[in-house]
Write an enzyme that holds these catalytic residues in place. Structure first.
Site, short mmCIF file in Angstrom:
data_model
loop_
_atom_site.label_atom_id
_atom_site.label_comp_id
_atom_site.label_asym_id
_atom_site.label_seq_id
_atom_site.Cartn_x
_atom_site.Cartn_y
_atom_site.Cartn_z
N GLY A 26 6.06 0.52 -1.40
CA GLY A 26 5.52 1.12 -0.19
C GLY A 26 4.34 2.05 -0.43
N LYS B 215 -4.02 -2.95 -14.72
CA LYS B 215 -5.43 -3.09 -14.41
C LYS B 215 -5.59 -3.17 -12.89
CE LYS B 215 -9.84 -4.05 -15.06
NZ LYS B 215 -10.77 -2.98 -15.49
N LYS C 96 9.92 -2.04 -11.65
CA LYS C 96 8.72 -2.86 -11.69
C LYS C 96 8.31 -3.23 -13.11
CE LYS C 96 8.73 -2.16 -7.27
NZ LYS C 96 9.45 -3.09 -6.42
N ARG D 86 14.68 -8.73 -0.37
CA ARG D 86 15.19 -8.56 0.99
C ARG D 86 14.38 -9.44 1.94
NH1 ARG D 86 10.83 -5.77 2.80
NH2 ARG D 86 9.90 -4.25 1.38
#
Length: 446
Positions: free
Chosen positions: A164, A201, A116, A292
């Site tokens: 998730g 944030k 990420k 995906r």
């Protein structure tokens, strides 16, 4: 086009892929665990291979057994569905090295978007707005504190390799910071094998709006409009709809263009989703990319008339995407029907379905692998059905969904059907005045 595709998944998504393959004239092979011996995907595939006992790590996450199943069934491609190995770069790489087409992006794309922090950096370079946050990974408490104080509370500590809702903690002040940092890192390492985290944030109130994209092998990328996924519990989506009641035509155009720009920045191949947070001033920020097909893809299919699974398979086989502009029509809503007890903190409710009645009617769709007598295993996620409706307007779609939920009967286990009925009657939902904090204010009683 492929001759045979091995489906490395289970449940309703395995059935959905089987249908798409058969409509394209492609034979199918599936894998299954001992717990899924009586599952419908085993029945409706052309071939089925048992790959191990019920625990996912010994079956659906066991890469050598899945590759062996593809080899013995002479499959020339593997479709991972969603979950399990769908976003595992090692699996995509092993498929390629085994002479199998992985129906999805390359391992490099999955790795880049799966981290990420790296994904944020990539989108920044592509001039796609990102949520304000730390400059990459924060490795100690001092870096976390500096980032949090610079951004201003509240902030969110997030797993770099996460998803998730795992490895995520909202922090409201300095006192909570150390414990949240340690907990997020520990949870991230347990879930994803990496304790790395970064800081963002925390935007509140905000809306979770995602753009469906698709890329082909020739470098073309198009988008199919947005889905609003703001109604979620612990970062798990429960209701999705398209178009978003928040988004106007100008914002839709800008978000779609940003999503395409972001996908092109990594030469994206296949079906994917660019996820944004949108604040009340309608500023939007990149959050992450899912590499995906999504659980909620039927919402987009209903408003666009495009079969996303067949399109995904076709571009994996080398076909060019159509350049015609996608024009959504009407309104679609999806409710995820889970085997859970909403009255007891959504506690999982595995067991035997003793009776099942599926709703019908014009533009009512149910994607499910369940049937009367089906034993819901305790080893996997609790999704048992997706109920999707389409109507000319949002108000008509809500009313259609309410009626369909009334007709949906599942006995023998607890489900979220009653919960969804209450959501459809909630005034703030009906008026489109909701955000990701919806469930914090929503009171569910039977």
């Amino acid at each position: 086009m492929f001759k045979k595709i091995l489906i490395a998944n289970r449940g309703e998504i395995a059935l959905r892929i089987i249908r798409a393959c058969h409509e394209l004239g492609i034979k199918t092979a599936v894998v299954y665990s001992e717990a899924d011996r009586d599952s419908l995907h085993v029945r409706f595939a052309d071939e089925a291979v048992c790959i191990g006992p019920p625990p996912a790590k010994e079956s659906y996450l066991n890469i050598p057994r899945i590759i062996a199943a593809a080899e013995i069934t002479n499959a020339d491609a593997i479709h991972p569905g969603y979950g399990f190995l769908a976003e595992n770069p090692s699996f995509a790489e092993i498929c390629a090295s085994s002479g199998l087409t992985f129906i999805g992006p390359t391992s490099e794309m999955i790795s880049l978007m799966g981290d990420k922090a790296l994904a944020r950096e990539t989108m920044n370079k592509a001039e796609v707005p990102v949520v304000p946050g730390s400059d990459g990974i924060v490795s100690d408490l001092k870096m976390v504190r500096e980032a949090a104080q610079g951004l201003g509370y509240p902030v969110m500590i997030k797993a770099a390799a996460g998803g998730g809702g795992r490895g995520m903690r909202i922090v409201f002040n300095d006192e909570e910071l150390e414990k949240s940092f340690q907990t997020a890192g520990t949870e991230a390492e347990a879930a994803f094998g990496s304790p790395k985290v970064y800081v963002e944030k925390f935007l509140e109130p905000s809306h979770h709006v995602e753009i469906q994209v698709m890329g082909d092998r020739l470098g073309n990328v198009i988008h199919f409009g947005e889905r609003d996924c703001s109604i979620q519990r612990r970062h798990q989506k429960l209701v999705e709809e398209s178009p978003s009641p928040l988004i106007d035509d100008d914002l839709r155009e800008r978000m779609g263009a940003a999503a395409v720009k972001g996908a092109k920045a990594v030469n994206y191949l296949g079906a994917g989703t660019i996820e944004f947070l949108v604040d009340n001033e309608k500023n939007f920020y990149f959050m992450e990319m899912n590499t995906r097909i999504q659980v909620e893809h039927p919402v987009t299919e209903e408003v666009t008339g495009v079969d996303l699974l067949k399109t995904q398979i076709s571009v994996a086989a080398g076909e060019r995407l159509s350049k015609r502009k996608i024009k959504p029509h009407g309104h679609a809503i999806e409710c995820r029907i889970n085997a859970e007890d909403p009255l007891h903190d959504f506690r999982p409710s595995p067991g035997k379905i003793t009776s099942l009645h599926i709703p019908g009617g014009f533009r009512v769709r149910v994607d499910t692998h369940a049937y009367a007598g089906y034993e819901i295993p305790s080893h996997y996620d609790s999704l048992i059905a997706k109920l999707i409706v389409h109507a000319p307007t949002r108000n008509e779609a809500i009313n259609k969904m309410r009626q369909a939920l009334e007709e949906f009967v599942i006995e023998g286990v607890h489900t979220t059907i009653q919960f969804h009925k209450k959501v459809m009657m909630d005034e703030s939902f009906r008026n489109g005045k909701y955000d990701i904090g919806f469930l914090e204010k929503f009171v569910f009683t039977d």
